[in-house]
Write an enzyme that holds these catalytic residues in place. Structure first.
Site, mmCIF file in Angstrom:
data_model
loop_
_atom_site.group_PDB
_atom_site.id
_atom_site.type_symbol
_atom_site.label_atom_id
_atom_site.label_comp_id
_atom_site.label_asym_id
_atom_site.label_seq_id
_atom_site.Cartn_x
_atom_site.Cartn_y
_atom_site.Cartn_z
ATOM 1 N N SER A 210 0.732 -1.441 0.122
ATOM 2 C CA SER A 210 0.115 -0.094 0.066
ATOM 3 C C SER A 210 0.887 1.159 -0.070
ATOM 4 O O SER A 210 2.196 1.236 -0.408
ATOM 5 C CB SER A 210 -1.065 -0.003 1.062
ATOM 6 O OG SER A 210 -1.842 0.839 1.124
ATOM 7 N N ASN A 211 0.448 2.346 0.408
ATOM 8 C CA ASN A 211 1.210 3.584 0.527
ATOM 9 C C ASN A 211 0.484 4.590 1.518
ATOM 10 O O ASN A 211 -0.155 4.093 2.383
ATOM 11 C CB ASN A 211 1.097 4.459 -0.894
ATOM 12 C CG ASN A 211 -0.500 4.678 -1.145
ATOM 13 O OD1 ASN A 211 -1.149 5.295 -0.648
ATOM 14 N ND2 ASN A 211 -0.823 4.061 -2.456
#
Ligand code: CTP
Length: 405
Positions: A210-211
């Site tokens: 993810s980020n």
């Protein structure tokens, strides 16, 4: 724009700034509004009902029982439904708590719970109270319910401390209200598809790629659109932000693939789409069905590109306005302009990671807006709600131009 003919309830609570409520009533009446004042019992320690009733030309309400002798009572439901707008100024920390927790132990909180109209809050409290994490949490909850908060400016407080907490000056309260009223129906009948937050691409049942996106920017845009009367379809990756607005339909997704499916299904029916999500560009080719065990050997995860939602919408676009974001670290303008062309956008919002206070997780942002005609609007570092407002202002212009062509 004036308040002519508008019915406004002014709620006054127990804060020293209550003495300024008399001026607020005066200014509202001057703008043509019909005003009824509802005070908490603490507010009446600071300002007299006689002052407020004389200025508003209406009785001041503060208790459920208007006349104990006759048993005449104040109908809070009727009052709540009477109002076109409910303005609570000053709003104390105590009443703020009650509003967000649904505590209903006085006439004002009962009127608030009964009201169906837009609600505006002008907080006023001492510096340490304002900066307390509970106050911050309550204000953020209030915003998530769609209540409009007129942020408290910094300045000298009644205690002698200097900082945020004081109520906006009455003239500024009225200016803010007028500004809001002038935009209230600006996007009525318009529907907007919006993406926000990160996506998660599963590696195994307990791990993902993810980020750092928190969704703050996208959610601020959702609120601004809904405040102007637009119907918003918010397709969001996982975030911790609460949002509860009658005009915002929230569709929660996890992966880029799910976000892509939802966006494609909704795009045809909307007038505009704003893609603010930080979509993962790659996902694992395979997701393990069991938790991957560690062993001594090194591990490689093979990745494949995810669907490019923005590019796909750009290809399908008919008369919708399409707005995308770009996060660039070098040659920013040129890359953003190329992305605008490549993905067939009407506007690109260039995020700068090079500015302190802008980007992931923080409450402020700095963006540059670039349209198809190479008009460039370079913004300052601002609160994300103000950046959202700037973006929606441009959307309004683009929709207007679209309707004329
Ligand atoms: N976006 C999208 N789907 C993806 C990736 C990005 O819809 N799979 C959207 C984002 O929501 C944002 C815009 O595309 O509005 C910009 O994303 P960015 O990652 O900067 O652009 P890319 O096209 O991936 O370009 P590059 O990685 O070359 O900078």
């Amino acid at each position: 724009m004036s308040l002519r003919g508008k019915k406004i309830i002014l709620g006054v609570t127990g804060s020293i700034a209550a003495y300024k409520s008399a001026l607020i009533v005066r200014l509202l009446v001057k703008e043509g509004a019909e005003v009824k004042v509802v005070c908490t019992s603490d507010a009446l320690q600071f300002v007299t009902p006689l002052t407020l009733s004389t200025l508003s030309k209406n009785p001041v309400y503060s208790t459920f029982v208007a006349d104990p002798e006759t048993g005449e009572w104040t109908n809070h439901v009727e009052l709540g439904l009477w109002a076109d707008y409910l303005l609570i100024a000053p709003l104390s920390a105590n009443t703020l708590y009650k509003l967000v927790h649904g505590q209903c132990d006085n006439l004002l909180t009962a009127v608030y719970l009964s009201a169906k109209c837009p609600v505006f809050l002008a907080p006023a409290m001492d510096l340490d109270m304002y900066q307390h994490p509970s106050t911050a949490e309550n204000l953020s909850k209030a915003k998530s319910f769609g209540l409009r908060v007129f942020e408290s400016p910094a300045g000298e407080l009644a205690s002698g401390l200097v900082g945020p907490g004081r109520m906006l000056e009455p003239e500024d309260v009225i200016d803010n209200l007028l500004k809001w009223v002038s935009r209230e129906h600006q996007l009525r009948g318009v529907s907007v598809l919006l993406t926000a937050g990160p996506t998660r691409e599963k590696i195994d049942p307990v791990r993902f790629i993810s980020n750092y996106s928190t969704g703050k920017m996208g959610y601020a845009i959702a609120r601004d659109l809904a405040d102007r009367g637009a119907h918003v379809i918010l397709v969001t990756g996982p975030t911790s932000i609460e949002l509860n607005h009658p005009l915002i339909e929230v569709i929660s997704v996890e992966s880029a693939r799910e976000m892509h499916t939802e966006c494609l299904a909704k795009f045809e029916r909307v007038n505009a789409a704003i893609l603010a999500a930080a979509v993962a560009d790659f996902r694992p080719v395979a997701t393990a069905s069991h938790k991957i065990k560690k062993n001594d050997a090194s591990m490689t995860i093979e990745l494949e590109p995810t669907e490019d939602i923005l590019a796909d919408l750009g290809q399908r676009k008919k008369d919708q306005i399409l707005i995308g974001f770009a996060l660039e670290t070098n040659n920013e303008l040129a890359h953003a302009k190329a992305k605008l062309e490549r993905k067939n956008l009407d506007l690109i919002v260039l995020n700068s990671l090079n500015d302190k206070g802008a980007g992931f997780g923080v409450d402020s942002n700095k963006v540059t807006l670039i349209d198809r005609h190479n008009n460039i609007l370079e913004g300052q570092l601002k609160d994300k709600s103000q950046v959202a407002s700037d973006i929606v202002d441009v959307l309004c212009k683009l929709l207007h131009a679209n309707n004329r062509s």
